[in-house]
Design a protein around this motif. Structure first.
Motif, mmCIF file in Angstrom:
data_model
loop_
_atom_site.group_PDB
_atom_site.id
_atom_site.type_symbol
_atom_site.label_atom_id
_atom_site.label_comp_id
_atom_site.label_asym_id
_atom_site.label_seq_id
_atom_site.Cartn_x
_atom_site.Cartn_y
_atom_site.Cartn_z
ATOM 1 N N LEU A 106 58.349 64.090 -64.571
ATOM 2 C CA LEU A 106 58.494 63.108 -63.159
ATOM 3 C C LEU A 106 60.082 63.737 -62.711
ATOM 4 O O LEU A 106 60.459 63.618 -60.948
ATOM 5 N N HIS A 107 61.517 63.936 -63.496
ATOM 6 C CA HIS A 107 62.243 63.740 -63.189
ATOM 7 C C HIS A 107 62.376 64.729 -62.401
ATOM 8 O O HIS A 107 63.393 65.493 -61.352
ATOM 9 N N MET A 108 61.993 66.217 -62.641
ATOM 10 C CA MET A 108 62.235 67.538 -61.658
ATOM 11 C C MET A 108 61.682 67.081 -59.942
ATOM 12 O O MET A 108 62.338 67.493 -59.458
ATOM 13 N N ALA A 109 60.438 66.664 -60.234
ATOM 14 C CA ALA A 109 59.578 66.077 -58.471
ATOM 15 C C ALA A 109 61.589 65.413 -57.894
ATOM 16 O O ALA A 109 62.031 65.439 -56.744
ATOM 17 N N SER A 110 61.504 64.467 -58.998
ATOM 18 C CA SER A 110 62.935 63.327 -58.516
ATOM 19 C C SER A 110 63.853 64.217 -57.834
ATOM 20 O O SER A 110 64.229 63.745 -56.910
ATOM 21 N N VAL A 111 64.792 65.712 -58.350
ATOM 22 C CA VAL A 111 65.287 65.857 -58.071
ATOM 23 C C VAL A 111 65.365 67.215 -56.770
ATOM 24 O O VAL A 111 65.944 66.992 -56.220
ATOM 25 N N MET A 112 63.427 67.421 -56.338
ATOM 26 C CA MET A 112 63.397 68.057 -55.569
ATOM 27 C C MET A 112 63.545 66.997 -54.564
ATOM 28 O O MET A 112 63.788 67.455 -53.809
ATOM 29 N N HIS A 113 63.679 66.266 -54.527
ATOM 30 C CA HIS A 113 63.426 65.275 -53.460
ATOM 31 C C HIS A 113 64.514 64.610 -53.030
ATOM 32 O O HIS A 113 64.801 64.928 -51.939
ATOM 33 N N SER A 114 65.324 64.715 -53.607
ATOM 34 C CA SER A 114 67.149 64.607 -53.804
ATOM 35 C C SER A 114 67.719 65.827 -53.142
ATOM 36 O O SER A 114 68.116 65.343 -51.790
ATOM 37 N N ALA A 115 67.146 67.096 -53.628
ATOM 38 C CA ALA A 115 67.373 68.679 -52.733
ATOM 39 C C ALA A 115 67.146 68.286 -51.388
ATOM 40 O O ALA A 115 67.817 68.718 -50.536
ATOM 41 N N THR A 116 65.689 67.996 -50.494
ATOM 42 C CA THR A 116 65.321 68.162 -50.060
ATOM 43 C C THR A 116 65.460 67.500 -49.063
ATOM 44 O O THR A 116 65.824 67.972 -47.507
ATOM 45 N N LEU A 117 66.574 66.324 -48.796
ATOM 46 C CA LEU A 117 67.020 65.122 -48.357
ATOM 47 C C LEU A 117 68.583 66.113 -48.140
ATOM 48 O O LEU A 117 68.678 65.596 -46.996
ATOM 49 N N VAL A 118 68.853 66.564 -49.096
ATOM 50 C CA VAL A 118 70.333 66.947 -48.330
ATOM 51 C C VAL A 118 69.956 68.134 -47.693
ATOM 52 O O VAL A 118 70.586 68.393 -46.809
ATOM 53 N N THR A 119 68.692 68.648 -47.603
ATOM 54 C CA THR A 119 68.154 70.343 -46.702
ATOM 55 C C THR A 119 68.617 69.060 -45.504
ATOM 56 O O THR A 119 68.724 69.356 -44.408
ATOM 57 N N MET A 120 67.928 68.545 -45.284
ATOM 58 C CA MET A 120 67.583 66.906 -44.378
ATOM 59 C C MET A 120 68.495 67.067 -43.333
ATOM 60 O O MET A 120 68.415 66.638 -42.176
ATOM 61 N N ALA A 121 69.881 66.440 -44.913
ATOM 62 C CA ALA A 121 70.716 65.968 -43.985
ATOM 63 C C ALA A 121 71.771 67.391 -43.421
ATOM 64 O O ALA A 121 72.181 67.491 -42.211
ATOM 65 N N PHE A 122 72.256 68.255 -44.186
ATOM 66 C CA PHE A 122 72.202 69.896 -43.384
ATOM 67 C C PHE A 122 71.668 70.079 -42.250
ATOM 68 O O PHE A 122 72.369 70.691 -40.919
ATOM 69 N N ASP A 123 70.373 70.581 -42.302
ATOM 70 C CA ASP A 123 69.884 70.376 -40.573
ATOM 71 C C ASP A 123 70.154 69.481 -39.831
ATOM 72 O O ASP A 123 70.175 70.184 -38.507
ATOM 73 N N ARG A 124 70.518 68.606 -39.863
ATOM 74 C CA ARG A 124 70.558 67.197 -38.841
ATOM 75 C C ARG A 124 72.271 67.516 -38.675
ATOM 76 O O ARG A 124 72.147 67.639 -37.298
ATOM 77 N N TYR A 125 72.782 67.986 -39.292
ATOM 78 C CA TYR A 125 75.015 68.811 -39.037
ATOM 79 C C TYR A 125 74.739 69.752 -38.474
ATOM 80 O O TYR A 125 75.233 69.800 -37.367
ATOM 81 N N VAL A 126 73.776 70.616 -38.433
ATOM 82 C CA VAL A 126 73.624 72.112 -37.552
ATOM 83 C C VAL A 126 73.263 71.706 -36.517
ATOM 84 O O VAL A 126 73.957 72.550 -35.320
ATOM 85 N N ALA A 127 71.913 71.096 -36.364
ATOM 86 C CA ALA A 127 71.253 70.632 -35.020
ATOM 87 C C ALA A 127 72.741 70.228 -34.355
ATOM 88 O O ALA A 127 72.377 70.327 -33.078
ATOM 89 N N ILE A 128 73.524 69.201 -34.834
ATOM 90 C CA ILE A 128 74.251 68.440 -33.637
ATOM 91 C C ILE A 128 75.771 69.193 -33.956
ATOM 92 O O ILE A 128 76.066 69.328 -32.477
ATOM 93 N N CYS A 129 76.229 69.753 -34.445
ATOM 94 C CA CYS A 129 77.606 70.132 -35.012
ATOM 95 C C CYS A 129 77.975 71.745 -33.954
ATOM 96 O O CYS A 129 78.623 71.606 -33.461
ATOM 97 N N ILE A 130 76.583 72.337 -34.588
ATOM 98 C CA ILE A 130 76.894 74.300 -34.223
ATOM 99 C C ILE A 130 75.681 74.116 -33.507
ATOM 100 O O ILE A 130 74.625 75.126 -34.278
ATOM 101 N N PRO A 131 75.056 73.370 -32.312
ATOM 102 C CA PRO A 131 73.490 74.160 -32.147
ATOM 103 C C PRO A 131 73.144 75.384 -31.763
ATOM 104 O O PRO A 131 71.619 75.320 -31.889
#
Length: 312
Positions: A106-131
């Motif tokens: 349960l906690h492993m899946a929760s940490v994976m979920h959080s890490a995925t949200l971090v990766t998605m935030a980085f994806d938006r940063y790269v797409a907007i700031c250094i497209p």
């Protein structure tokens, strides 16, 4: 069968009580539980199916959505079936191995979920700031490596916790007032010295949440700085709209998560069923809402889901 029957002298068995004080309403509580779970499974499996079949969706953004959908399927699946077993059939017994296994995954899946949200935030940063460098920085191979690192991080961070608890002697009263094997409840039943285990679990919560939220905040601070440099209001609006979906998903995940952990640890004056409701809703609501939010806010995904739904 004797190994699965609850006995105060059986050191390997625990009893999950469901929601204390609300036992008479367990059947009624099971209705929203099962509905949320079914909607979550339907939404996330639909998202995975549509992205898998539609070639135009085989892009990084949608691959990240699939990673999020996998964690959204796994997280409630480690809790809801057992909770419904308690509500419907009074199946409260759980072995120590079963408890620790549920807690770990349960906690492993929760940490994976959080890490995925971090990766998605980085994806938006790269797409907007250094497209111009987006295609070279965020390739499918790089994201696969990031996903592997996130999985290894989740396993290595949380594996010590059940191992430490498995070495503890537990007192005779092994009743867990919860629908799941919550590690803080196991702490209270341990008869040995659990100082190290408590410090590790508390530090882990702050490290994981603090690290992930800090990375997301850094990504969005750079993103906001880039948006403020844009002179056109129309461009402002268009750029911000690309990230509002991700912000909504983050709020539905981190807000109940933080409240759930704080009330469970520090809300001694709160009614005992409130932290349990919050903990269960934190595991049920985000997986149910995420595919709905992305289905509504992402036009291409919305159109493809509509096409496959109408065809069916």
């Amino acid at each position: 069968m004797a190994a699965f029957s609850f006995s105060p002298f059986d050191p390997s068995t625990f009893m999950l009580m469901g929601i204390p004080g609300m036992e008479a309403a367990h059947i009624w509580i099971s209705i929203p539980f099962s509905m949320f779970y079914i909607i979550s499974l339907l939404g996330n499996f639909t998202l995975l199916s549509v992205v898998g079949k539609e070639q135009t969706l085989h892009k990084l953004m949608y691959l990240l959505l699939c990673m999020l959908a996998f964690t959204d399927i796994a997280t409630p699946s480690f809790v809801v079936p057992k909770a419904l077993g308690i509500f419907w059939f009074n199946l409260k017994d759980n072995t120590m191995a079963g408890c620790l296994t549920q807690m770990f995954f349960l906690h492993m899946a929760s940490v994976m979920h959080s890490a995925t949200l971090v990766t998605m935030a980085f994806d938006r940063y790269v797409a907007i700031c250094i497209p111009l460098r987006y295609a070279t920085i965020l390739t499918n191979a790089q994201i696969a490596k990031v996903g592997l690192v996130c999985l290894i991080r989740a396993v290595l961070f949380f594996l010590p916790l059940p191992l430490l608890l498995s070495r503890q002697p537990f007192c005779a009263n092994r009743i867990i007032p919860h629908t799941q094997c919550e590690y803080t409840a196991l702490f209270k039943m341990a008869c040995g010295d659990i100082t190290v285990t408590k410090i590790y679990s508390l530090g882990l919560m702050f490290v994981v949440l603090g690290f992930d939220l800090t990375l997301i905040a850094l990504s969005y601070s750079q993103f906001i700085r880039a948006v403020l440099r844009i002179s056109s209001k129309k461009s402002h609006q268009k750029t911000l709209n690309t990230c509002t979906t991700h912000i909504c998903v983050m709020l539905t995940y981190y807000t109940p998560s933080v409240f759930s952990k704080l009330t469970y640890r520090f809300g001694q004056s709160i009614a005992p069923h409130v932290p349990i409701f919050l903990a269960d809703l934190y595991l049920l609501i985000p997986p149910m809402l995420n595919p709905i939010i992305y289905g509504i806010r992402t036009k291409l995904l919305h159109d493809k889901v509509g096409k496959y739904t109408c065809r069916s």
